[in-house]
Motif scaffolding. Sequence first.
Motif, PDB file in Angstrom:
ATOM      1  N   ILE A 265       0.820  -1.216   0.000  1.00 28.05           N
ATOM      2  CA  ILE A 265       0.000   0.000   0.000  1.00 28.05           C
ATOM      3  C   ILE A 265       0.853   1.265   0.000  1.00 28.05           C
ATOM      4  CG2 ILE A 265      -0.578   0.895   2.298  1.00 28.05           C
ATOM      5  CD1 ILE A 265      -3.185  -0.842   0.529  1.00 28.05           C
ATOM      6  N   ALA A 266       1.966   1.230   0.719  1.00 27.49           N
ATOM      7  CA  ALA A 266       2.776   2.438   0.884  1.00 27.49           C
ATOM      8  C   ALA A 266       3.564   2.792  -0.367  1.00 27.49           C
ATOM      9  CB  ALA A 266       3.724   2.274   2.070  1.00 27.49           C
ATOM     10  N   VAL A 267       3.738   1.858  -1.265  1.00 26.56           N
ATOM     11  CA  VAL A 267       4.514   2.138  -2.488  1.00 26.56           C
ATOM     12  C   VAL A 267       3.655   2.080  -3.739  1.00 26.56           C
ATOM     13  CG1 VAL A 267       6.651   1.308  -1.456  1.00 26.56           C
ATOM     14  CG2 VAL A 267       5.237  -0.276  -2.771  1.00 26.56           C
ATOM     15  N   ALA A 268       2.364   1.844  -3.561  1.00 29.81           N
ATOM     16  CA  ALA A 268       1.485   1.661  -4.714  1.00 29.81           C
ATOM     17  C   ALA A 268       1.441   2.912  -5.598  1.00 29.81           C
ATOM     18  CB  ALA A 268       0.088   1.282  -4.244  1.00 29.81           C
ATOM     19  N   GLU A 269       1.377   4.074  -4.976  1.00 30.98           N
ATOM     20  CA  GLU A 269       1.304   5.312  -5.774  1.00 30.98           C
ATOM     21  C   GLU A 269       2.557   5.481  -6.624  1.00 30.98           C
ATOM     22  OE1 GLU A 269      -2.403   7.584  -4.827  1.00 30.98           O
ATOM     23  OE2 GLU A 269      -0.961   7.457  -6.460  1.00 30.98           O
ATOM     24  N   ALA A 270       3.693   5.201  -6.039  1.00 34.33           N
ATOM     25  CA  ALA A 270       4.947   5.335  -6.786  1.00 34.33           C
ATOM     26  C   ALA A 270       4.997   4.355  -7.945  1.00 34.33           C
ATOM     27  CB  ALA A 270       6.131   5.101  -5.843  1.00 34.33           C
ATOM     28  N   VAL A 271       4.531   3.149  -7.714  1.00 36.11           N
ATOM     29  CA  VAL A 271       4.507   2.148  -8.784  1.00 36.11           C
ATOM     30  C   VAL A 271       3.517   2.564  -9.866  1.00 36.11           C
ATOM     31  CG1 VAL A 271       3.860  -0.237  -9.324  1.00 36.11           C
ATOM     32  CG2 VAL A 271       5.279   0.247  -7.324  1.00 36.11           C
ATOM     33  N   LEU A 272       2.367   3.058  -9.432  1.00 33.29           N
ATOM     34  CA  LEU A 272       1.355   3.493 -10.402  1.00 33.29           C
ATOM     35  C   LEU A 272       1.870   4.623 -11.273  1.00 33.29           C
ATOM     36  CD1 LEU A 272      -1.983   3.338  -8.470  1.00 33.29           C
ATOM     37  CD2 LEU A 272      -1.477   2.259 -10.641  1.00 33.29           C
ATOM     38  N   ALA A 273       2.676   5.479 -10.702  1.00 34.96           N
ATOM     39  CA  ALA A 273       3.231   6.597 -11.481  1.00 34.96           C
ATOM     40  C   ALA A 273       4.079   6.080 -12.636  1.00 34.96           C
ATOM     41  CB  ALA A 273       4.054   7.492 -10.566  1.00 34.96           C
TER      42      ALA A 273
END
Lengths: 363, 210
Positions: free
Chosen positions: B37-45
């Motif tokens: 969950i904590a790295v999902a945004e970075a991966v999505l980017a």
Amino acid sequence: MRTAVRIGSTLALGLFVAVAARGLAQRGATSAGTPSEATARIVASAQTLLTTLDEAGRAKLQFPFEGPQKTRWSNLPSGIFQREGLRLADLAPPQRASVMNLLSTALSRDGYRKVTDIMRGDEVLRKTQAEGGGRGAPGAGRGPGRGGPGGGGVKFGEDEYYLAFLGTPSVTAPWRLQFGGHHLAINLTMAGSQSTMAPSLPAAQPATYTVEGRTVRPLGNENDKAFALINALSDAQRTEAILGYRVADLVLGAGKDGRTIQPEGIRASALSTAQQTMVLELVREWTGIMNDAFAEPRMAEIRAKLPDTYFAWSGATTSGSAAYFRIQGPTVVIEYAPQGGVDHIHTIYRDPTNDYGAKFIAK
Amino acid sequence: MSGESTSAHRQDEYLQAARLALDPDRVQLALDLTPGIAVAEAVLAEIDLDANRSISAAEARAYSERVLSAVALDVDGVPLRVELVDSVVATVDTALNDEGTTRIHAVAAMARLADGRHRLRYRNTYRPDIGVYLANALVPASDRVTVAAQRRDVDQRELIIDYTLRADPATRTRRGLSLSVCGALILAANVWWRLSRRPDGAGRTCDEPS
């Protein structure tokens, strides 16, 4: 040095015997009858449950034997993973009691206790979340509006467990009892005298909690027996068993049907008779979740293929450490994988030859 | 009731689980990537390049290719070309809810190898800053391939598979027949030669005394 190793191995064996004896005492005498009789009792209990439900309830509960519901199980909580079936929270008390009675009929006494301990642990998780306590609570600090399916965010607790029947409960035709929620997936397939619980996923978080002053460890026996086993090995055996790399998660967890990985670790044929017995007693923590009448033939099958069964370990061998282990034989794969620490454990139980009862359904 | 830490699942790591299937003439790679969950945004980017919260087929393919560019395969030291077969990339919703697994299926063809021992090396260097890795060989589907051993580095970013390749049954039969025929011819020649040298005159040459 050799004396120290012998003393250590003896102590480990003694600890194992104590844990196993405790399990036997709790299990008590089994009067499960034949597998066919067990199926008949389970079917009767399932039919009793059906009589407590209205048409809408039955429609929620029943699914085709083959279809998407077969693989609709997970270790993830509601709000992240959307389950289908009869949700405990939606049931009136007599209906819920009927579900739990069905489970107590389908599972062994130890198995029912393990399942309810896992559920109660999730209730602890729910209450701790609600109180805003604990480290790294999911959703904390990530703002509003972050919700999964259903829009309500992650949901923990005993209410969030689901029951489904795949196929029609029958004393002859194949059908499956599916029960699960966060950190639990039981897939019990029955066809007359034949049955399998593969694949199933018992997990736990918290792995240790207290209820009315009593310490509960849903997967405590698994942990203790495994550490006793690894410490009962000789230095040479331990070297063979220990994988030289970190295993961060289950290899064959949910969504990994139909795959067979190369076995690793020490082969059971290289173990002493006493050590082989320890392997079997560790396996029994999973097979023994089923009704005793189903579990015994299953254990006999695994015992017959024990020489080709492997035991592998990753991590420290000091009891209390977060260590991964795997037992893999021709008809069984078990993994135990701590998730970053000792308080959060995932396990998986499979039969590469008979997941979902493939062997006896194909006949 | 009391409990301890309530961290539900891996949060700040990107789990990358690889399964390798060895065939006589190729390697199949299944790579599942699940962000915490904590790295999902970075991966999505990295996936949602136009940041419109929707992942197009082109974005999905581009991301899969980018991941595979960090994967290296070689057999006996000879690099293999890893090619994308298909992929299912996590959606924005599932990724942000700790359920988003991207599944990549790739294949690497191998030149014809001699029978005997070979070594396959797999290495994944995608996002080592947040990556947590699993790598395993599957039991081969072909009875021509037998895995002898697996070795990994401590973080499972690298997997070395030692395996044995056997000739296919038809080739083994032809070889067996050829060897048998050769053996029979050699034996026949040997017998003829011995018979031609017997002292009772059988096969005696003209200029040998009687």
